[in-house]
Design a protein around this motif. Structure first.
Motif: not given
Lengths: 324, 329
Positions: A258-262
């Motif tokens: 999961p990448i911490p960006k929206v």
């Protein structure tokens, strides 16, 4: 292929099997790699893929069932007891769980001094020992007032610093770091990763960094090996592995983080099923059961780790075909 | 606020009595969750995330735990005041929980099918046979073959066990699911499977969810709103976009900067210096002030109140008080 650096550690066809009631567990099966001096090799994979066993077999905490481990060109697996003692001064390990790897009955001073008391120069000279322990505490960023404190009084990050100080105490050249930050919170994790990187630069250390967390491994490693069921399936420098992964498992693993960006658009590859049991494996590619691109050939013939590009090695029939 | 919120927590404080003194686990927490909304609850170990969840469920062990102030309104009922009997009706049926460790939250000596049936029959008057049929459907929904209903938990892998736990949580189609680190014990590829599953049922069933996690990546993927917790308090609260695009609280910024990133290169990670405060000590002023890079005089002796950056984004920090909306770069 690689830079002309000296190969400090070279592992050839390393094998480690465990006998279990149902048969033979292939924990490490024909693994080969090398680590240059001053370099970090990251080893990633999911639980049970054999990454920790590789690390432990490498420094003979477990006895290998086959293969060679060359350290400075000398086969470690055939060293006798006396030579092993010398070897252990050059090679150290930092463990995952800072809560269970420190003896709760020893103070910080005793813990850091313990490895040193095996060395003749410190055995006789108490003053020297004392000075060395204090020096080590400074190096890993432990404040000196903690010298008489016991492990239960320390938080995870500080405990891990004690673990690192213990490993550094004998001036090793090579350290196996087995998930050194996975038990820690993100902020503390950042502190420890920075510490490890700084120490590497200052002391010219060589690391084998074992972790399941690809973003941590990417941050600290020069080259990365991806393991699946006891085999290295892909090995290349850290930029290539993220920019152009070739093995389907590496691709899935990368897309699963999961990448911490929206608002990022990316294709997520969701693998079916679980990692199969490493006991009595069928022939063919070990990833065949979960691979979205599986062919008949994959079920029959086990792919070998072969070069597919500049310093990139992949064990996959498809990647090989693509290359032709 | 308006009354449509499914869950409204107002001024909640929880403390534990321990040998070392009183642990202030949750301090004046305010939070709300609307229908069909997913709230991410982010913070480090000891920030009070799980205590809050347990208090909502009424599962807080008392003693040593004690709610000292506040109210928790779930669908208009105060969860702190209702009787045990009423609570038993709500738990499982309207609120259910998914625990972190699937290895310990299932009964090892009971077939998984029966464990789901138990849940259904506790809340619905339904024959055993029909309940079993429903359990099988639930298992299929979470991606487990129905024949496996007769297996015991130890015959499942970690990811599969977590699927069973999710099936149990979904059995009565609750309005709110509290997921306490549902994927922390799982490997990344399995985590991706389970998260995908959770995302799917969230959309089809329209359940609200509180997702407790320390992984900001998961939050970005699945949540609508985010609450960042530090030392028992929500220090920043906003919808996902604003928190990722415009983090305001110095702690939130530090948290983001200390994660190693996959898509950028950086030589050193930014650290938040020091450690979270001991839970037994009461810090005068802002609890983050000892570690804060932007600490001012006022932070040391006054607790910051809530400042609204915009309608749905608040922060507890003096940097933003007395200031019009400031977009910090």
């Amino acid at each position: 292929m690689s830079n002309s650096n000296e190969k400090l550690v070279e592992v050839c066809h390393l094998k480690k099997y465990f006998k279990v009631s149902k048969g033979l567990l292939h924990a490490v099966d024909d693994v080969s790699f090398y680590i240059n001096r001053g370099e970090t090799l990251g080893l990633v994979g999911e639980s049970g893929c054999g990454k920790s066993t590789t690390g432990r077999t490498l420094i003979r905490l477990l006895e290998a069932d086959g293969g060679e481990v060359n350290f400075h060109g000398e086969n470690v697996l055939s060293l006798d007891k006396k030579q092993m003692k010398k070897f252990r001064e050059n090679v150290q390990m930092v463990f995952q769980d800072p809560y269970s790897c420190l003896n709760p009955r020893l103070s910080v001073f005793d813990l850091i001094a313990e490895p040193l008391t095996n060395m003749d120069e410190y055995k006789r000279d108490k003053k020297k020992l004392d000075a060395r322990v204090r020096e080590l505490m400074d190096v890993v960023g432990l404040s000196r007032r903690l010298i008489n404190v016991y492990p239960h009084e320390l938080d995870g990050g500080r405990r891990q610093r004690v673990g690192i100080a213990r490993a550094l105490s004998v001036n090793p050249e090579f350290i196996v770091l087995d998930e050194p930050v996975s038990a820690l919170d993100v902020c503390i994790q950042a502190q420890i990763i920075n510490l490890l990187k700084r120490l590497q630069q200052e002391l010219n250390l060589t690391y084998l960094f074992i972790s399941h967390d690809l973003s941590v491994v990417k941050h600290i490693s020069n080259r990365i090996g991806v393991m699946y069921l006891g085999k290295i399936v892909e090995l290349s420098d850290y930029q290539t592995i993220f920019a152009a992964p070739r093995h389907p498992y590496t691709k899935a693993l990368l897309s699963a983080i999961p990448i911490p960006k929206v608002g990022i658009d990316r294709e997520q590859i969701i693998l079916n099923g679980d990692v199969p049991s490493p006991v009595n494996l069928p022939g063919g590619c070990r990833f065949a059961g979960r691979c979205p691109y599986v062919t008949e050939r994959c079920r029959q013939e086990e792919p070998k780790l072969r070069p597919v590009g500049e310093g990139q090695f992949v064990a996959c029939h498809l990647a090989e075909d693509e290359n032709k | 606020m308006e009354k449509q919120n499914l869950l409204d927590i107002k001024n909640l404080s929880v403390e534990y009595k321990t040998e070392d003194g009183i642990v202030y686990a949750v301090n004046e927490l305010n939070m709300e969750i609307g229908h069909k909304e997913t709230l991410g609850f982010v913070g480090e170990t000891g920030a009070g995330k799980t205590t809050t969840a347990m208090t909502i469920m009424g599962l807080l062990p008392t003693p040593p735990g004690k709610v000292t102030s506040g109210e928790i309104l779930f669908d208009g009922r105060d969860m702190l005041k209702i009787s045990d009997k009423e609570r038993r009706g709500i738990l499982g049926e309207e609120i259910s929980i998914i625990f972190q460790d699937p290895m310990t939250s299932l009964n090892p000596s009971m077939k998984v099918g029966d464990q789901i049936v138990e849940m259904i029959r506790l809340h619905k008057t339904i024959s055993k046979k029909d309940a079993m049929e429903e359990a099988n459907k639930l298992l299929e929904m979470v991606g487990i073959r129905r024949e496996r209903a007769n297996d015991y938990p130890h015959q499942f892998s970690g990811g599969m066990k977590q699927r069973v736990v999710i099936a149990i949580a979904l059995a009565c189609q609750p309005k709110l699911i509290i997921a306490d680190e549902p994927t922390t014990a799982l490997d990344v590829t399995i985590q991706a499977q389970v998260m995908n599953l959770i995302k799917g049922f969230k959309e089809t069933l329209g359940t609200s969810m509180i997702l407790i996690t320390h992984d900001l990546g998961i939050v970005a993927e699945i949540c609508d709103k985010v609450a960042i917790m530090y030392a028992g308090q929500v220090v920043e609260y906003a919808d996902v976009e604003s928190i990722y695009m415009n983090p305001c609280h110095p702690y939130t910024k530090g948290l983001f900067n200390s994660i190693p990133k996959l898509d950028t290169e950086e030589e050193w990670l930014e650290e938040i210096h020091g450690l979270p405060p001991e839970p037994t000590e009461r810090i005068e002023g802002c609890s983050f002030s000892p570690r804060c890079p932007n600490c001012m005089k006022i932070c040391k002796h006054k607790k910051p109140g809530i400042t609204y950056i915009d309608e749905k984004h608040y922060v507890r920090c003096f940097l933003y008080e007395n200031q019009e909306v400031k977009t910090d770069e």
